[in-house]
Motif scaffolding. Structure first.
Motif, PDB file in Angstrom:
ATOM      1  N   SER A 199      -7.377  15.009  31.489  1.00 50.24           N
ATOM      2  CA  SER A 199      -6.326  15.268  30.509  1.00 50.24           C
ATOM      3  C   SER A 199      -6.754  14.813  29.116  1.00 50.24           C
ATOM      4  CB  SER A 199      -5.032  14.570  30.931  1.00 50.24           C
ATOM      5  OG  SER A 199      -5.228  13.177  31.087  1.00 50.24           O
ATOM      6  N   LEU A 238      -5.072  23.600  39.420  1.00 49.87           N
ATOM      7  CA  LEU A 238      -3.645  23.744  39.105  1.00 49.87           C
ATOM      8  C   LEU A 238      -3.210  22.672  38.124  1.00 49.87           C
ATOM      9  CD1 LEU A 238      -2.328  24.419  42.735  1.00 49.87           C
ATOM     10  CD2 LEU A 238      -2.816  26.105  40.949  1.00 49.87           C
ATOM     11  N   TYR A 239      -3.736  21.469  38.295  1.00 46.04           N
ATOM     12  CA  TYR A 239      -3.389  20.361  37.400  1.00 46.04           C
ATOM     13  C   TYR A 239      -3.818  20.688  35.968  1.00 46.04           C
ATOM     14  CZ  TYR A 239      -3.565  15.663  35.354  1.00 46.04           C
ATOM     15  OH  TYR A 239      -3.399  14.567  34.540  1.00 46.04           O
ATOM     16  N   SER A 258      -4.125  23.560  34.509  1.00 48.04           N
ATOM     17  CA  SER A 258      -3.234  24.561  33.928  1.00 48.04           C
ATOM     18  C   SER A 258      -1.943  23.923  33.409  1.00 48.04           C
ATOM     19  CB  SER A 258      -2.915  25.633  34.970  1.00 48.04           C
ATOM     20  OG  SER A 258      -2.026  26.593  34.457  1.00 48.04           O
ATOM     21  N   ASP A 259      -1.368  23.011  34.187  1.00 52.77           N
ATOM     22  CA  ASP A 259      -0.131  22.341  33.768  1.00 52.77           C
ATOM     23  C   ASP A 259      -0.365  21.464  32.544  1.00 52.77           C
ATOM     24  OD1 ASP A 259       1.189  23.537  35.858  1.00 52.77           O
ATOM     25  OD2 ASP A 259       0.991  21.812  37.213  1.00 52.77           O
ATOM     26  N   VAL A 260      -1.460  20.733  32.532  1.00 46.39           N
ATOM     27  CA  VAL A 260      -1.753  19.846  31.403  1.00 46.39           C
ATOM     28  C   VAL A 260      -1.975  20.644  30.127  1.00 46.39           C
ATOM     29  CG1 VAL A 260      -3.416  18.184  30.474  1.00 46.39           C
ATOM     30  CG2 VAL A 260      -2.686  18.020  32.852  1.00 46.39           C
ATOM     31  N   LYS A 310      -0.706  23.468  29.282  1.00 47.27           N
ATOM     32  CA  LYS A 310       0.584  23.947  28.782  1.00 47.27           C
ATOM     33  C   LYS A 310       1.317  22.841  28.033  1.00 47.27           C
ATOM     34  CE  LYS A 310       1.255  27.405  32.438  1.00 47.27           C
ATOM     35  NZ  LYS A 310       2.058  27.781  33.642  1.00 47.27           N
ATOM     36  N   GLN A 311       1.310  21.627  28.584  1.00 51.68           N
ATOM     37  CA  GLN A 311       2.003  20.526  27.937  1.00 51.68           C
ATOM     38  C   GLN A 311       1.326  20.130  26.632  1.00 51.68           C
ATOM     39  OE1 GLN A 311       3.462  17.266  30.345  1.00 51.68           O
ATOM     40  NE2 GLN A 311       3.011  18.393  32.234  1.00 51.68           N
ATOM     41  N   GLU A 347       6.135  11.817  28.339  1.00 54.09           N
ATOM     42  CA  GLU A 347       5.476  13.127  28.373  1.00 54.09           C
ATOM     43  C   GLU A 347       4.039  13.034  27.861  1.00 54.09           C
ATOM     44  OE1 GLU A 347       7.830  15.858  26.176  1.00 54.09           O
ATOM     45  OE2 GLU A 347       9.472  15.895  27.636  1.00 54.09           O
TER      46      GLU A 347
END
Length: 648
Positions: free
Chosen positions: A37, A295-296, A298-300, A302-303, A527
């Protein structure tokens, strides 16, 4: 490497190793998420500020630009404890494939064994291989006696491949020339495979290396930073083997009953079995982890995208605050642990690197001159393209003189001993750095050889007189050498800087000491905590400040041309050292520091074709730019202050 050997592990020992691997993977996963991240935030920041990312210094892979394989042959091969005739193939990606010769004859190309060469030693004498085996078995007390079956080579020209944790593989070549060629090609494959992760240079690979480093520190087996070698799986398997080594030596091996003449063989078989077991389990665990983290990621992303500007500002603010708070501890550590020994350390590190680069640069220029000389005797461009480029073809991975140049990069045993005694550097530090340096230097030369061919191919194949041909070749040489100079200057600075950081950063960090980071964690909301980690920023601040100081010293220490450094007496701290004496320094005012940062963080020489500077001021600017351009992990720090070298 190695395969069908007697099983030495019982169910309890298998369970111990499996639990050990599970524990490592369980600890690694959150560390990898954390570093991934952070690296994604840095990657997206840089992409946002500079949409077209600069070209990497080394385009990888680019070692072989033609054909489907580098070398192949059917010859006697010792593997899995027996001598048999096998077909060995080295592909153009330096994968080494071994097959039974009978299967190849019958068209069975699908059944193969891939040899893992990352971290391997390649040698061509029984004496050299005996020393490698003795090093692997140095814990065995008393007479170990006996000889290994691989030493009964059916020819007088063996080529040994010795992996740190596997049984040996040996080729029986038919002549000295064939032996040299196979040895050089396999050495090139070793470098290439060992450098896999370093050359990948992606957020994932950087995060993985950071996570492995953090994991070693957590487990307390990281006296100094030792570069991992190989791909993802190989790095973790090596770490598992390091961790279980004492257990194997103290608990498992003593219960194995073997005659003293077979004890070395028994130990190597045990290592091979554990290595295969660990590799099989790590491979399955890494596949599951990579699938989960895809998958992780992709989520990171976006955030981060949703709050990139705020995250960047907060990251800079935390870095700036840490820098202000840590100025005195960093200054104290620098004065006490780094400055008194840095000149001597640079001398030991830079001397072999400068020597290797000088020899390689000279060899390439002589090759270009040979091409021009042949061109002056030809009358058509067609002849040039067929015959005159022959000298460039000699720069392949089996080129003996090129290997002489690359071998000069290796640090002397005296230098290694001094650095180990002075800094407590782990003995395993040097070989990964050497493999990386050799691989990178070879790829630069290969890239310039390809550039020469491509520039020549643009000229039509009609007749010229000899003076016109010579003029064309001289123009091509001038352009290629300009590019070579730029790349070599940048790479030389990068390699010296990385090696010195490897040696000094642990001591510098230890000198700063453990710090309470709770204040900085309080600045991050729930967040942002997913991708902003004050602990990571803290260590980046330390690294960035030490890097800036080392670069300041390098800027006034390295020669402008590609020449060897003058050798100094064995006492590295003698006054006759060719490096300048350490000078005092102080913290610059915020304005001066901000100006200095701006001056040293802009520009890149990796894509230019400028000549090597002929003045000291131009040299300083180019060196500063080249050092900065090859730092693939951009600074997390947009600080107002940093520790900077100045005259007293």
């Amino acid at each position: 490497m190695g395969g069908k050997l007697t099983c030495h592990l019982n169910s309890k020992e298998h369970r111990y190793i499996s639990e050990h691997i599970a524990d490592i993977m369980e600890t690694l996963a959150p560390l990898y998420r954390c570093h991934l991240s952070s690296n994604l935030l840095t990657h997206m920041r840089n992409k946002h500020m500079e949409p077209s990312e600069p070209r990497p210094l080394i385009q990888h892979p680019k070692v072989v630009a033609h054909g489907g394989f580098v070398l192949e042959g059917t010859l006697p091969q010792y593997m899995d404890g027996i001598w048999t005739h096998r077909h060995l193939l080295v592909t153009n990606s330096f994968t080494v494939e071994s097959r039974e010769s009978k299967q190849v004859f019958e068209g069975g190309w699908g059944c193969k064994t891939e040899l893992v060469l990352s971290g391997c030693h390649i040698c061509t004498s029984i004496q050299d291989h005996c020393e490698l085996v003795a090093d692997m078995c140095q814990h065995i007390k008393g007479k170990s006696g006996g000889k290994l079956a691989c030493w009964d080579c059916p020819t007088a020209f063996p080529v040994f491949m010795q992996h740190p944790y596997s049984a040996p593989v040996c080729l029986a070549t038919g002549s000295h020339q064939e032996q040299t060629r196979w040895a050089n090609i396999l050495r090139a494959a070793t470098q290439h495979q060992s450098s896999a992760l370093w050359c990948e240079d992606s957020p994932e690979s950087r995060a993985f290396l950071d996570a492995v480093s953090s994991l070693k520190k957590l487990r307390g087996n990281c006296q100094t930073e030792v570069y991992p070698v190989g791909d993802w799986e190989e790095v973790l398997v090596s770490m598992v083997m390091e961790d279980v080594m004492s257990y194997l030596k103290e608990k498992v091996f003593p219960r194995i009953i073997a005659h003293h003449s077979r004890r070395r063989t028994a130990w190597i078989k045990l290592l091979s079995e554990v290595y295969r077991t660990a590799k099989h389990q790590v491979k399955a665990a890494m596949a599951a982890l990579k699938e989960e983290l895809s998958l992780y990621r992709s989520d990171v992303e976006k955030q981060i995208s949703a709050g990139l500007q705020q995250a960047s500002l907060l990251q800079d603010h935390i870095a700036h605050t840490i820098t202000e708070d840590m100025c005195e501890p960093m200054l104290h550590s620098l004065q006490r642990t780094i400055i008194p020994r840095l000149d001597c350390t640079l001398q030991e590190v830079a001397t072999p690197i400068c020597d290797g680069f000088a020899s390689t640069w000279q060899y390439f220029l002589e090759t270009c001159d040979d091409i021009i000389d042949l061109g002056s005797k030809s009358t058509s461009m067609k002849d040039i393209k067929k015959e005159v480029l022959t000298p460039l073809s000699g720069h392949g991975p089996d080129d003996a003189r090129m290997w002489q140049c690359l071998d000069k990069l290796e640090m002397s045993s005296e230098g290694q001993t001094w650095l180990q005694e002075t800094w407590g550097v782990h003995s395993g530090t040097w070989r990964p750095l050497l493999l990386k340096a050799q691989n990178a230097l070879y790829e630069v030369v290969d890239m310039c050889a390809v550039m020469f061919r491509r520039l020549l191919s643009r000229y039509p194949c009609f007749s010229f007189n000899s003076s016109q041909l010579t003029a064309v070749l001289c123009r091509i040489k001038e352009k290629v050498v300009k590019h070579l100079d730029t790349e070599l200057l940048a790479l030389r600075s990068q390699l010296i800087l990385e090696a010195v950081l490897q040696i000094t950063l642990p001591a510098f960090t230890h000198g700063v000491g453990e710090q309470d980071l709770s204040r900085y964690y309080a600045m991050v909301n729930s967040e942002q905590a997913l991708f902003i980690h004050p602990d990571t920023i803290f260590h980046s601040v330390l690294r960035d400040n030490l890097t800036s100081y080392i670069q300041s010293v390098m800027r006034h220490s390295l020669p402008q041309q590609f020449v060897p450094l003058p050798t100094s007496p064995r006492n590295p701290c003698s006054s006759s050292s060719s490096f300048s004496e350490p000078v005092y320094h102080k913290l610059l005012p915020p304005g001066d520091c901000q100006q200095n940062i701006c001056q040293t963080s802009e520009g890149s020489t990796s894509g230019s074709e400028t000549l090597t500077p002929s003045t000291v001021s131009d040299w300083d600017d180019t060196l500063a730019d080249s050092e900065n351009s090859v730092n693939h992990t951009p600074s997390l720090l947009d600080a107002e202050e940093y520790i900077h070298l100045i005259d007293p």
